[in-house]
Design a protein around this motif. Structure first.
Motif, PDB file in Angstrom:
ATOM      1  N   ALA A 165       0.558  -0.983  -0.068  1.00  0.00           N
ATOM      2  CA  ALA A 165       0.174  -0.330  -0.288  1.00  0.00           C
ATOM      3  C   ALA A 165       1.142   1.676   0.339  1.00  0.00           C
ATOM      4  CB  ALA A 165      -0.542  -0.276   1.391  1.00  0.00           C
ATOM      5  N   GLY A 166       0.590   1.965  -0.050  1.00  0.00           N
ATOM      6  CA  GLY A 166       0.990   3.738  -0.441  1.00  0.00           C
ATOM      7  C   GLY A 166       1.946   3.644  -0.668  1.00  0.00           C
ATOM      8  N   ASN A 167       3.065   3.692  -0.191  1.00  0.00           N
ATOM      9  CA  ASN A 167       4.564   4.576  -0.804  1.00  0.00           C
ATOM     10  C   ASN A 167       4.888   3.503  -1.492  1.00  0.00           C
ATOM     11  OD1 ASN A 167       6.883   6.290  -1.381  1.00  0.00           O
ATOM     12  ND2 ASN A 167       7.940   5.475   0.551  1.00  0.00           N
ATOM     13  N   LEU A 168       4.984   2.188  -0.929  1.00  0.00           N
ATOM     14  CA  LEU A 168       5.324   0.849  -0.803  1.00  0.00           C
ATOM     15  C   LEU A 168       5.507   0.614  -2.398  1.00  0.00           C
ATOM     16  CD1 LEU A 168       7.736  -1.227  -0.859  1.00  0.00           C
ATOM     17  CD2 LEU A 168       5.361  -2.782   0.538  1.00  0.00           C
ATOM     18  N   ALA A 169       3.380   0.643  -2.967  1.00  0.00           N
ATOM     19  CA  ALA A 169       3.087   0.465  -4.226  1.00  0.00           C
ATOM     20  C   ALA A 169       3.615   1.093  -4.835  1.00  0.00           C
ATOM     21  CB  ALA A 169       1.267   0.979  -3.424  1.00  0.00           C
ATOM     22  N   LYS A 170       3.664   2.707  -5.161  1.00  0.00           N
ATOM     23  CA  LYS A 170       4.267   3.468  -6.033  1.00  0.00           C
ATOM     24  C   LYS A 170       5.231   3.481  -6.041  1.00  0.00           C
ATOM     25  CE  LYS A 170       4.130   8.683  -5.540  1.00  0.00           C
ATOM     26  NZ  LYS A 170       4.571   9.815  -4.771  1.00  0.00           N
ATOM     27  N   ARG A 171       6.612   3.223  -5.208  1.00  0.00           N
ATOM     28  CA  ARG A 171       8.133   2.768  -5.161  1.00  0.00           C
ATOM     29  C   ARG A 171       8.312   2.033  -6.144  1.00  0.00           C
ATOM     30  NH1 ARG A 171      10.634   0.638  -0.432  1.00  0.00           N
ATOM     31  NH2 ARG A 171       8.609   2.037   0.888  1.00  0.00           N
ATOM     32  N   MET A 172       7.477   0.769  -6.152  1.00  0.00           N
ATOM     33  CA  MET A 172       8.066  -0.425  -6.500  1.00  0.00           C
ATOM     34  C   MET A 172       6.716  -0.646  -7.465  1.00  0.00           C
ATOM     35  SD  MET A 172       9.943  -2.222  -4.651  1.00  0.00           S
ATOM     36  CE  MET A 172      10.116  -3.822  -5.378  1.00  0.00           C
ATOM     37  N   GLY A 173       6.023   0.585  -8.402  1.00  0.00           N
ATOM     38  CA  GLY A 173       4.904   0.147  -9.155  1.00  0.00           C
ATOM     39  C   GLY A 173       4.173  -1.384  -9.695  1.00  0.00           C
ATOM     40  N   ARG A 188      -1.446  -6.416  -2.549  1.00  0.00           N
ATOM     41  CA  ARG A 188      -1.067  -7.557  -2.700  1.00  0.00           C
ATOM     42  C   ARG A 188      -0.733  -7.828  -0.987  1.00  0.00           C
ATOM     43  NH1 ARG A 188       4.536  -7.779  -5.881  1.00  0.00           N
ATOM     44  NH2 ARG A 188       3.038  -7.676  -7.793  1.00  0.00           N
ATOM     45  N   ARG A 189      -0.775  -8.768  -0.354  1.00  0.00           N
ATOM     46  CA  ARG A 189       0.125  -9.672   0.576  1.00  0.00           C
ATOM     47  C   ARG A 189       1.141 -10.096   0.074  1.00  0.00           C
ATOM     48  NH1 ARG A 189      -1.840  -9.930   5.324  1.00  0.00           N
ATOM     49  NH2 ARG A 189      -4.007  -9.740   4.931  1.00  0.00           N
ATOM     50  N   LEU A 190       2.295  -9.574   1.811  1.00  0.00           N
ATOM     51  CA  LEU A 190       3.867  -9.932   1.852  1.00  0.00           C
ATOM     52  C   LEU A 190       3.811 -11.141   1.821  1.00  0.00           C
ATOM     53  CD1 LEU A 190       4.694  -6.803   2.351  1.00  0.00           C
ATOM     54  CD2 LEU A 190       4.869  -7.218   0.115  1.00  0.00           C
ATOM     55  N   PRO A 191       4.975 -12.116   1.221  1.00  0.00           N
ATOM     56  CA  PRO A 191       5.003 -13.402   1.242  1.00  0.00           C
ATOM     57  C   PRO A 191       5.727 -12.904   3.284  1.00  0.00           C
ATOM     58  CG  PRO A 191       6.850 -12.870  -0.118  1.00  0.00           C
ATOM     59  CD  PRO A 191       5.846 -11.820   0.053  1.00  0.00           C
ATOM     60  N   ASP A 241      -8.116  -6.214   8.602  1.00  0.00           N
ATOM     61  CA  ASP A 241      -6.297  -6.532   7.863  1.00  0.00           C
ATOM     62  C   ASP A 241      -5.552  -5.035   8.854  1.00  0.00           C
ATOM     63  OD1 ASP A 241      -5.475  -8.947   7.071  1.00  0.00           O
ATOM     64  OD2 ASP A 241      -6.788  -8.613   5.018  1.00  0.00           O
ATOM     65  N   LEU A 242      -4.719  -5.964   9.524  1.00  0.00           N
ATOM     66  CA  LEU A 242      -3.737  -4.682   9.759  1.00  0.00           C
ATOM     67  C   LEU A 242      -2.430  -4.414   8.732  1.00  0.00           C
ATOM     68  CD1 LEU A 242      -2.306  -2.789  12.026  1.00  0.00           C
ATOM     69  CD2 LEU A 242      -0.666  -3.831  12.353  1.00  0.00           C
ATOM     70  N   VAL A 243      -3.007  -3.408   7.259  1.00  0.00           N
ATOM     71  CA  VAL A 243      -1.963  -2.963   6.303  1.00  0.00           C
ATOM     72  C   VAL A 243      -0.605  -2.878   6.644  1.00  0.00           C
ATOM     73  CG1 VAL A 243      -1.746  -1.921   4.700  1.00  0.00           C
ATOM     74  CG2 VAL A 243      -3.956  -2.937   4.858  1.00  0.00           C
ATOM     75  N   ASP A 244      -0.449  -2.206   7.668  1.00  0.00           N
ATOM     76  CA  ASP A 244       0.585  -1.276   7.534  1.00  0.00           C
ATOM     77  C   ASP A 244       0.525  -0.591   9.040  1.00  0.00           C
ATOM     78  OD1 ASP A 244       0.069   1.135   6.485  1.00  0.00           O
ATOM     79  OD2 ASP A 244       1.241   1.332   5.114  1.00  0.00           O
ATOM     80  N   PHE A 245       1.977  -0.324   9.551  1.00  0.00           N
ATOM     81  CA  PHE A 245       1.810   0.556  10.594  1.00  0.00           C
ATOM     82  C   PHE A 245       3.283   1.297  10.786  1.00  0.00           C
ATOM     83  CE2 PHE A 245       2.948  -3.495  12.324  1.00  0.00           C
ATOM     84  CZ  PHE A 245       3.406  -3.283  13.274  1.00  0.00           C
ATOM     85  N   LYS A 246       2.925   2.130  11.679  1.00  0.00           N
ATOM     86  CA  LYS A 246       4.271   3.490  12.146  1.00  0.00           C
ATOM     87  C   LYS A 246       4.692   2.939  13.498  1.00  0.00           C
ATOM     88  CE  LYS A 246       4.784   8.282  12.869  1.00  0.00           C
ATOM     89  NZ  LYS A 246       4.534   8.505  13.446  1.00  0.00           N
ATOM     90  N   LEU A 247       6.070   2.546  13.782  1.00  0.00           N
ATOM     91  CA  LEU A 247       6.375   3.002  15.237  1.00  0.00           C
ATOM     92  C   LEU A 247       7.374   4.215  15.372  1.00  0.00           C
ATOM     93  CD1 LEU A 247       6.246  -0.452  16.303  1.00  0.00           C
ATOM     94  CD2 LEU A 247       4.190   1.103  16.734  1.00  0.00           C
ATOM     95  N   ARG A 287      -2.336   1.757   8.856  1.00  0.00           N
ATOM     96  CA  ARG A 287      -3.168   1.201   7.667  1.00  0.00           C
ATOM     97  C   ARG A 287      -4.254  -0.301   8.096  1.00  0.00           C
ATOM     98  NH1 ARG A 287       0.748   2.754   3.776  1.00  0.00           N
ATOM     99  NH2 ARG A 287      -0.489   4.969   2.417  1.00  0.00           N
ATOM    100  N   LEU A 288      -5.710   0.554   7.845  1.00  0.00           N
ATOM    101  CA  LEU A 288      -6.434  -1.076   8.952  1.00  0.00           C
ATOM    102  C   LEU A 288      -7.867  -0.816   7.996  1.00  0.00           C
ATOM    103  CD1 LEU A 288      -6.942   1.057  12.184  1.00  0.00           C
ATOM    104  CD2 LEU A 288      -5.563  -1.238  11.429  1.00  0.00           C
ATOM    105  N   TRP A 289      -7.879  -2.507   6.917  1.00  0.00           N
ATOM    106  CA  TRP A 289      -8.086  -2.511   6.200  1.00  0.00           C
ATOM    107  C   TRP A 289      -9.835  -2.972   6.644  1.00  0.00           C
ATOM    108  CZ3 TRP A 289      -5.448  -3.289   1.333  1.00  0.00           C
ATOM    109  CH2 TRP A 289      -4.611  -2.472   0.659  1.00  0.00           C
ATOM    110  N   GLU A 290     -11.310  -2.588   6.225  1.00  0.00           N
ATOM    111  CA  GLU A 290     -11.710  -4.202   7.203  1.00  0.00           C
ATOM    112  C   GLU A 290     -11.933  -5.116   6.004  1.00  0.00           C
ATOM    113  OE1 GLU A 290     -17.082  -3.727   8.157  1.00  0.00           O
ATOM    114  OE2 GLU A 290     -16.417  -3.476   5.184  1.00  0.00           O
TER     115      GLU A 290
END
Ligand code: TMP
Ligand code: ASP
Length: 237
Positions: free
Chosen positions: A98-106, A111-114, A172-178, A202-205
């Motif tokens: 999601a977000g910046n990772l989607a942009k950075r990787m085009g 997509r769920r990461l392994p 679903d816990l998609v991503d988070f920042k600590l 990021r929290l997706w139902e």
């Protein structure tokens, strides 16, 4: 505990001193920013929702063995915390693209990461929070290799705990920042600081993918307050 002078005003919170030098008060504002404050607005009652959400989530992770700066909830918008010297590194953990990772990787979002990805960013709005690596962090004295290893281990642990917590609530816990800091009154021990809220997760139902986080504000999706209220209900029920 008495509130004393303001020490620092951030984008979403104000930090106050107290009459005890070991403790600070975090005050949660309704101000919302995105894209490193290039977009600004207000999310009505966000400060109240986020204080309640973060208070609960800090207690959940603390119970499972991740030490945090949380001490107690003082009021609707105020949280008593241990004084920390914040490490200027943002630890981002991702389970789903999601977000910046989607942009950075085009690639498309969703997509769920392994396995989880941990990205490290310098905490510096003026520089747009650039991504940095462990060598840079160590060479510039932002944190030691040992602290970084501990931060990564805590981030993975928080991920396990919160994936399970949100999973049980159909989210679903998609991503988070600590953010982490050193606690002077505990001999510089590393504690989880800042907040855990929909501002920095990021929290997706599950099933529908409906967004329940700050992307509703970033992307003008509407129903922003409703999403924060829904997360508060889910988290504190
Ligand atoms: P990103 O896709 O923009 O890098 O964000 C990943 C997650 O981390 C998202 O839930 C938002 C959060 N985040 C912040 O809260 N503050 C930040 O400065 C960054 C870089 C990410
Ligand atoms: N927290 C950052 C900001 O407020 C980045 C973001 O949430 O988009 O600007």
């Amino acid at each position: 505990m008495e509130r004393r002078g303001q020490l620092y005003e951030g984008k979403a919170k104000i930090v106050y001193a107290t009459d005890d030098p070991a403790y600070y008060i975090q005050y949660f504002k309704d101000d919302a920013t995105a894209f490193n404050a290039k977009k600004r607005g207000t999310i009505v009652s966000k400060g109240i929702f986020n204080n309640h959400i973060s208070s609960k989530l800090f207690q959940v992770v603390e119970k499972e063995g991740v030490p945090t700066h949380f001490v107690k909830t003082l009021s609707d918008r105020e949280m008593l915390v241990q004084k920390l010297d914040i490490i200027k590194v943002e630890v981002v953990l991702r389970n789903v693209v999601a977000g910046n990772l989607a942009k950075r990787m085009g690639v498309d979002e969703g997509r769920r990461l392994p396995h989880p990805i941990i990205d490290l960013h310098l905490k510096n709005d003026a520089l747009d929070d650039p991504m940095i690596n462990e060598d840079t962090i160590s060479a510039f004295g932002l944190g030691t290799r040992e602290e970084l290893a501990q931060m990564r281990a805590y981030a993975l642990k928080v991920n396990q705990i919160l994936q399970s917590f949100f999973g049980g609530r159909n989210v679903d816990l998609v991503d988070f920042k600590l953010e982490f800091g050193r606690c002077p009154s505990q001999g510089g021990r590393l504690l989880l600081g800042d907040e855990i809220t929909p501002d920095g997760c990021r929290l997706w139902e599950k099933g529908t993918g409906r967004k329940l986080d700050k992307d509703r504000f970033r992307r003008d999706l509407g129903q922003v307050e409703e999403a924060y209220a829904e997360v508060e209900r889910l988290v504190t029920r």
